[in-house]
Design an enzyme around this catalytic site. Structure first.
Site, PDB file in Angstrom:
ATOM      1  N   ASP A 220       0.735  -1.330  -0.046  1.00 48.41           N
ATOM      2  CA  ASP A 220       0.023  -0.067  -0.005  1.00 48.41           C
ATOM      3  C   ASP A 220       0.935   1.102   0.071  1.00 48.41           C
ATOM      4  OD1 ASP A 220      -1.982  -1.968   0.305  1.00 48.41           O
ATOM      5  OD2 ASP A 220      -2.815  -0.935   2.056  1.00 48.41           O
ATOM      6  N   HIS A 367       3.537  -2.150   3.355  1.00 41.98           N
ATOM      7  CA  HIS A 367       3.500  -0.588   2.933  1.00 41.98           C
ATOM      8  C   HIS A 367       4.845  -0.334   2.388  1.00 41.98           C
ATOM      9  CE1 HIS A 367       0.395  -0.607   6.050  1.00 41.98           C
ATOM     10  NE2 HIS A 367      -0.322   0.495   5.177  1.00 41.98           N
TER      11      HIS A 367
HETATM   12 ZN    ZN Z   1      -2.678   3.492   3.133  1.00 42.50          ZN
END
Ligand code: ZN
Length: 394
Positions: A220, A367
């Site tokens: 992400d 992430h």
């Molecule tokens: Zn996010």
């Protein structure tokens, strides 16, 4: 893509309460295409329905031909009824046959209410089962409503929010302020758990795991000029594909990176235009639409591919996320493995949260644009070489 499920129930009852129930919407139309039945349904069809017909017919037959002969004669009569009734009524499909026999048993049960012995016991059993079936129908109807897209879905959710709050206000006006605090507290707890939990299926279907043989890596908050090229090289070295959930504004700032991600065979998902992580959970319909729709347009414009999956910032959906996502043809994807790598500074701690018991079908949340992104992905890929595959088919 469907979540994993071994539930092949034809009845609402076992669809909702039976083991293996996936607890996502969309079951009603899938039911018709499924073969076989839930294992407990098979027992009801093979034992309980015939037994009830036998109990129902043996009474009158025993009165006519004596107890022994009556019970004996009830066996062929039961078999005949079980074969003939669906044929006469042209009830062929298994869901329809379930409804037919449940209705027959319920009608008999209502007539037997108050009777003692076996007949009375069976009567209460069927009444309880019918009540559960109606409750399960209610659950399935709720799930279908949660799949409504666009304006009808938004209107339904506004009603869902306004009506119970209105009821609390009326109760407070009528019976005093304790009702206001008790009702308001209960509603707040309910809505918060639905909105803030990335796993809740109440507001709409969320993909939390896949039915694939492999582990799905999702990354992400990109693209990021430092991390994305390094992560792509790492994924290439391990011959692994991932889904990158990208932020629209960042894609506009680094369009070449987004194109490179697609060129290397990965998929890009929609992660909103601006990633409003503190406010998305309480965003209204127009803000929600802008965040999702604009991101969709940007990714499609830059890469030529429209995303198939949407992930809410920090997993917090709001009341209107699903109607907007459904309208844009986006499935909402969550995860079932994460190590809090966006806030944790120690990659070892992140990996210790993700790696134990990692199994096929798991969706891992990682992430980029963090100081430990490369180390964490490296650690995951080292532990599961070649375990990650292409993005699931939509
Ligand atoms: Zn996010």
């Amino acid at each position: 893509m469907r979540p994993p499920s071994d539930n092949r129930a034809v009845s609402s009852l076992f669809r909702v309460f039976g083991a293996g129930e996936p607890r996502v919407a969309g079951d009603v139309e899938e039911r018709a295409s499924r073969q076989g039945m839930h294992r407990h349904e098979t027992a009801v069809f093979a034992v309980l329905f015939p037994l009830t017909i036998w109990v129902a017919t043996s009474g009158p037959l025993a009165a006519m031909a004596g107890p022994f002969l009556g019970c004996l004669l009830a066996v062929p009569v039961t078999l005949l009824v079980m074969q003939l009734l669906p044929f006469i009524l042209a009830v062929r499909s298994q869901p329809d046959q379930w409804r037919l026999w449940l209705t027959v048993c319920l009608l008999w049960a209502v007539m037997q209410c108050g009777a003692g012995g076996w007949a009375g016991m069976f009567a209460y059993f069927w009444i309880a089962l019918a009540v559960l079936e109606i409750a399960a129908d209610g659950v399935l109807f709720w799930r279908e409503c949660m799949r409504w897209s666009g304006a009808p879905g938004i209107a339904w959710r506004v009603g869902l929010f306004v009506i119970p709050h209105g009821m609390v206000m009326v109760a407070a006006f009528k019976w005093g302020w304790p009702w206001f605090f008790a009702g308001g507290g209960l509603l707040a707890a309910m809505f918060c758990s639905w909105i803030l939990s990335p796993y809740s299926q109440v507001l709409g279907p969320v993909i939390r795991s896949t039915d694939g043989e492999r582990i799905l890596i999702t990354i992400d908050d990109g693209p990021d000029p430092h991390d994305t090229p390094l992560l792509l090289d790492l994924l290439d070295r391990h011959d692994t594909k991932a889904i990158f959930f990208m932020i629209g504004e960042k894609v506009l700032a680094h369009p070449d990176l987004a194109r490179e991600v697609v060129r290397r065979g990965h998929e890009i998902g929609n992660h909103t235009l601006t990633h409003p992580q503190a406010r998305f959970w309480c965003a209204g319909p127009s803000r929600t639409r802008r965040e999702i729709e604009e991101c969709q347009k940007i990714i499609r414009g830059v890469t030529g591919n429209a995303p198939r999956y949407f992930r809410a910032p920090v997993g917090h959906r709001n009341l209107f996320t699903h109607p907007v996502a459904n309208e844009l043809g986006l499935a909402v994807m969550s995860w079932n493995r994460r190590g809090f790598d966006a806030v944790e500074k120690d990659p070892g701690k992140v990996l210790s949260r993700i790696l134990p018991d990692l199994a096929k079908g798991d969706i891992v949340l990682l992430h980029e644009a963090t100081p430990i992104a490369v180390e964490v992905l490296n650690g995951v890929l080292d532990r599961i070489p070649h375990a990650c595959g292409k993005a699931p088919a939509g």
